[in-house]
Design a protein around this motif. Structure first.
Motif, mmCIF file in Angstrom:
data_model
loop_
_atom_site.group_PDB
_atom_site.id
_atom_site.type_symbol
_atom_site.label_atom_id
_atom_site.label_comp_id
_atom_site.label_asym_id
_atom_site.label_seq_id
_atom_site.Cartn_x
_atom_site.Cartn_y
_atom_site.Cartn_z
ATOM 1 N N PHE A 159 0.977 -1.375 0.130
ATOM 2 C CA PHE A 159 0.174 0.326 -0.022
ATOM 3 C C PHE A 159 1.038 1.319 0.189
ATOM 4 O O PHE A 159 1.182 2.331 -0.589
ATOM 5 C CB PHE A 159 -0.886 -0.585 0.971
ATOM 6 N N ALA A 160 1.939 0.944 0.491
ATOM 7 C CA ALA A 160 2.283 3.054 1.491
ATOM 8 C C ALA A 160 3.457 3.642 -0.545
ATOM 9 O O ALA A 160 3.404 4.503 -0.825
ATOM 10 C CB ALA A 160 3.619 2.593 2.334
ATOM 11 N N PRO A 161 3.989 2.122 -0.269
ATOM 12 C CA PRO A 161 4.940 2.098 -2.093
ATOM 13 C C PRO A 161 4.156 2.772 -3.440
ATOM 14 O O PRO A 161 4.396 3.118 -3.525
ATOM 15 C CB PRO A 161 4.985 0.352 -2.229
ATOM 16 N N LEU A 162 3.016 1.854 -3.202
ATOM 17 C CA LEU A 162 1.854 2.061 -4.156
ATOM 18 C C LEU A 162 1.747 3.755 -4.541
ATOM 19 O O LEU A 162 1.584 4.421 -5.552
ATOM 20 C CB LEU A 162 0.769 1.176 -4.587
ATOM 21 N N MET A 163 0.989 4.231 -2.924
ATOM 22 C CA MET A 163 1.133 5.692 -2.522
ATOM 23 C C MET A 163 1.417 6.509 -3.171
ATOM 24 O O MET A 163 1.669 7.346 -4.005
ATOM 25 C CB MET A 163 0.133 5.758 -1.835
ATOM 26 N N ALA A 164 2.838 6.218 -2.618
ATOM 27 C CA ALA A 164 4.140 6.608 -2.850
ATOM 28 C C ALA A 164 4.420 6.866 -4.192
ATOM 29 O O ALA A 164 4.850 7.888 -5.061
ATOM 30 C CB ALA A 164 5.513 6.241 -2.577
ATOM 31 N N ALA A 165 4.473 6.357 -5.667
ATOM 32 C CA ALA A 165 4.689 6.088 -6.790
ATOM 33 C C ALA A 165 3.245 6.633 -7.605
ATOM 34 O O ALA A 165 3.797 7.505 -8.254
ATOM 35 C CB ALA A 165 4.471 4.860 -7.618
ATOM 36 N N ALA A 166 2.573 7.097 -7.028
ATOM 37 C CA ALA A 166 1.636 7.490 -7.718
ATOM 38 C C ALA A 166 2.106 9.343 -6.859
ATOM 39 O O ALA A 166 1.326 9.994 -7.903
ATOM 40 C CB ALA A 166 0.209 7.495 -6.654
ATOM 41 N N VAL A 167 2.185 9.852 -6.280
ATOM 42 C CA VAL A 167 2.427 10.824 -5.590
ATOM 43 C C VAL A 167 3.654 11.253 -6.155
ATOM 44 O O VAL A 167 3.945 12.468 -6.794
ATOM 45 C CB VAL A 167 2.745 10.771 -4.414
ATOM 46 N N TYR A 168 4.548 10.664 -6.186
ATOM 47 C CA TYR A 168 6.172 11.250 -6.987
ATOM 48 C C TYR A 168 5.922 11.018 -8.384
ATOM 49 O O TYR A 168 7.237 11.133 -8.978
ATOM 50 C CB TYR A 168 7.530 9.998 -6.714
ATOM 51 N N ASP A 169 4.905 10.050 -9.166
ATOM 52 C CA ASP A 169 5.309 9.780 -10.540
ATOM 53 C C ASP A 169 4.859 10.957 -10.905
ATOM 54 O O ASP A 169 3.670 12.172 -10.891
ATOM 55 C CB ASP A 169 3.481 9.157 -11.169
ATOM 56 N N PRO A 170 5.439 11.855 -12.017
ATOM 57 C CA PRO A 170 5.496 13.437 -12.613
ATOM 58 C C PRO A 170 4.215 13.737 -13.504
ATOM 59 O O PRO A 170 4.367 14.817 -13.577
ATOM 60 C CB PRO A 170 7.073 13.978 -12.781
#
Length: 217
Positions: free
Chosen positions: A61-72
């Motif tokens: 969950f946390a890596p998925l949300m981080a990837a969503a937020v950091y995807d430019p």
């Protein structure tokens, strides 16, 4: 197309996130045509497996949300948000984005705004087996009225506190201009936000306030 200003996000941050998602999914051997496109290649490689699984491990969950937020790129962050909504519920995904808007850096807040739009993705039983057993889904997973209120509140508070004009644009200009969209407890904060927006030097912010004033008539 990615927003020009998002090129200031450290590329390795997005790469780190996509690498972690791929590792947890067991996706290996992804061909890399260009060194600078490694994160995007990984994102493409995990997109299908994420939607094909009936469940995702809690540690993802946390890596998925981080990837969503950091995807430019606002065109592609849905690749991480959508499977998270199916597997973990719209409520939890939205709550995580509210937390990011409240406490994140400006770059993370900008990413949360992009991902917030994607978190409203419509859900269909035939889109992912994670929808629910036999096509039945617990409505509590997606109940988010209070979370949406929390997003409105956080957005207005960030507008009041931010010094960067782009950040003020991001959190304000997509907010509803109808007062009926705001819970009664937010009306005082809304009036303060409107007063600040009416007097702002930026024409787009003043235009938002003018639209809200017209809707109030």
């Amino acid at each position: 197309m990615a927003e020009d200003e998002q090129t200031t996000i450290e590329p390795r941050s997005f790469l780190m996130c996509t690498t972690e998602v791929a590792r947890l999914l067991g996706v290996e051997g992804v061909a890399m045509e260009q060194e600078g496109r490694r994160a995007r290649h990984l994102a493409h490689a995990v997109r299908k497996p994420l939607l094909e699984r009936a469940s995702l491990p809690e540690e993802l969950f946390a890596p998925l949300m981080a990837a969503a937020v950091y995807d430019p790129d606002p065109s592609f962050c849905r690749w991480f948000v959508e499977p998270a909504v199916y597997a973990f519920g719209r409520r939890r995904v939205m709550a995580a984005l509210v937390d990011c808007l409240r406490t994140g850096t400006d770059a993370e807040r900008a990413g949360a705004v992009r991902a917030w739009y994607c978190a409203h993705v419509p859900l269909h039983a035939d889109r992912s087996p994670a929808y629910g057993p036999a096509g039945v889904r617990d409505p509590a997973l997606d109940e988010s009225r209070d979370i949406k209120d929390a997003w409105l509140e956080a957005s207005m508070r960030v507008f009041a506190e931010a010094t960067d004009l782009r950040m003020r644009h991001r959190v304000l200009l997509d907010l509803p201009t109808s007062r009926t969209a705001y819970a009664p407890r937010l009306h005082k904060l809304l009036e303060s936000t409107l007063a600040s927006a009416r007097a702002h030097s930026d024409p787009y912010i003043r235009r938002w306030a003018a639209a809200a004033d017209r809707n109030a008539v």
